[in-house]
Design a protein around this motif. Structure first.
Motif: not given
Ligand code: C2O
Ligand code: CU
Ligand code: CU
Length: 491
Positions: A119-123, A158-164, A419-423, A471-475
């Motif tokens: 579970i990733h805590w986006h943002g 914020y939101w949350y989603h998987p990140h495997p 573009f998105h970066v975590h944390g 950090y990544h493209c969120h497509i």
């Protein structure tokens, strides 16, 4: 005050062997069809054989109960598991859901047979080792407790989603995503405006009610579905008295759909972005929400009669045939009744101060490119940052905690890439396109920003907590195919 969150997540695991992600070959793609998938013929409106009921009363997202008895502490369990829902009359659709629903409850749980997840805590500014990174998979059947303090001042949408690694795109389009709203101690927005979360997802259903696997077109462009849903419903309805002001939090939780939106009648004020309120409200005729972005709006319904939130055209660059129609989708209908609303307090002129991040100590340049090559085994695609595809075992950037950096995101590709970066939350300072430099319309806290094709976006950013951050493209299909990197933040 420090808010503490303890989130226990039973994460189940995986069934699928990890495939090489950076490059996929055509013959690996289930149901690949270069002519576009069913329902997306060029120039025609998407046609799905499955019809979804419309016009049901908008549902509020179920809220996850707080199991903690201590003020400032939130504790709950989120279980990711297989579930079944009815999108269409008489058809059961197998999904992945948190606690059996999708989108997930306002805060979170997880048992997917045979698949790892996280579970990733986006943002959210959570510690790196609690952030559900792909390097931290939770095996099927295993439990994982995520726990973190949220610093003061981090109220936001914020939101949350998987990140495997390699499975994020699929787990998200099958249903794993939820909204995580952090409220401030004192909210400047009048409580009379309500606070309604609207999560947009993008559903594609086969005739038997199942969700088809990604095609080659999906992998290239990101998966676009046949039905844009709001809180899991197609074109739900809300009835309000005229003169109503409503606060909405809009979430683009689709894998790859760009949402350029407007109401027919109602006027919109933007009051917040991904990471919380603006300094002052900004009037908007239309808004663009790229995948993973959020906006907070105050919408004034000042004319009796029906009103709709609908989509406008947006060309984000589409590879190959089968570009879906973006314009003219009705997402949400509001019936404004003739009964006048009770008078409500006005929207304040000032919402909160945002301190500019200040002069950067370091500048970095990230260049996005796409590569497509034909070879003996088929077509190989790469979505690259600075010429490299994601490698979990490589650190791309070393940064220092607490130091302000300038990141220049250069899109040299043919598609837009959000573009998105975590944390952390960043501040966009500049856009540049065709030699023209422009400033954003307002200062704001964001974790995702669209970088249009041919555009350069400059942003200021500071990571306060050490550890590896993605950090990544969120497509999400692009993230899966390599458009991701790791910044290691050192104390
Ligand atoms: Cu929504 Cu890596 O993030
Ligand atoms: Cu994220
Ligand atoms: Cu992309």
């Amino acid at each position: 005050m420090h808010r503490r969150g303890f989130l226990a997540a039973g994460l189940a695991t995986v069934l699928v062997s990890q495939r090489a992600i950076a490059q996929m070959k055509m013959d690996d793609m289930p149901g690949m069809d270069m002519g576009g998938h069913a329902g997306h013929d060029m120039g025609e409106a998407p046609q799905s054989t499955v019809v979804l009921p419309e016009g049901k009363v908008l549902r509020d997202l179920p809220r996850l109960a707080n199991e903690a008895g201590t003020p400032g502490l939130f504790k709950a369990k989120l279980t990711a598991q297989r579930a079944s829902v009815r999108f269409a009359e008489g058809l059961d659709t197998p999904i992945l859901g948190y606690n059996g629903t999708s989108p997930g409850p306002l805060t979170f749980a997880n048992r997917i047979p045979e698949e790892t997840s996280t579970i990733h805590w986006h943002g959210m500014p959570v510690p790196a080792d609690q952030d559900g990174n792909p390097m931290d998979p939770v095996a099927t059947g295993a439990d994982r407790t995520y726990s973190f303090d949220l610093p003061e001042g981090s109220a936001g949408s914020y939101w949350y989603h998987p990140h495997p690694h390699g499975k994020t795109a699929e787990q998200v389009y099958r249903g794993l995503a939820g909204a995580f709203v952090v409220k401030p101690k004192i909210d400047p927005i009048p409580a009379e405006y309500g606070d309604t979360v609207l999560v947009f997802t993008d559903l594609r259903l086969a005739a038997d009610g199942t969700m088809p696997d990604n095609t080659m077109t999906d992998l290239m462009n990101g998966r676009v579905g046949d039905h844009v849903l709001v809180n899991g419903q197609k074109n739900p309805r809300l009835t309000v008295p005229f003169g109503t002001k409503r606060r909405f939090r809009l979430y683009n939780a689709t894998n790859a759909r760009f949402l350029r939106l407007s109401f027919d009648q109602a006027s919109m004020m933007i009051i917040g972005t991904d990471g919380g309120l603006l300094e002052a409200p900004v009037a908007a005729k239309e808004i663009l929400l790229s995948p993973a972005e959020r906006l907070e709006l105050i919408v004034s319904f000042d004319k009796p009669g029906p009103d709709t939130l609908y989509t406008l055209d947006y060309d984000r660059g589409w590879m190959g045939p089968g570009r879906p129609v973006d314009a003219g989708l009705t997402l949400f209908t509001v019936n404004v009744s003739r009964t006048p609303a009770e008078p409500v307090p006005p929207l304040p002129d000032r919402l909160r101060p945002i301190a500019p991040l200040g002069a950067p100590a370091v500048s970095r340049r990230l260049v996005f490119t796409e590569t497509i090559a034909m070879n003996a085994s088929g077509m190989e695609m790469g979505f690259l940052i600075n010429g490299a595809a994601f490698d979990m075992n490589r650190v791309d950037i070393v940064a220092k905690a607490g130091q302000v950096e300038l990141w220049e995101i250069v899109n040299k590709a043919d598609m837009d890439h959000p573009f998105h970066v975590h944390g952390t939350q960043f501040q966009v300072v500049e856009h540049e396109r065709d030699g023209k430099v422009s400033k954003p319309a307002y200062l704001s806290s964001k974790d995702t920003v669209n970088v249009a094709r041919g555009e350069t976006v400059r942003l200021l950013l500071r990571q306060d907590r050490p550890g590896p951050r993605m950090y990544h493209c969120h497509i999400l299909e692009h993230e899966q195919l390599g458009m991701m990197g790791v910044v290691d933040v050192q104390a």
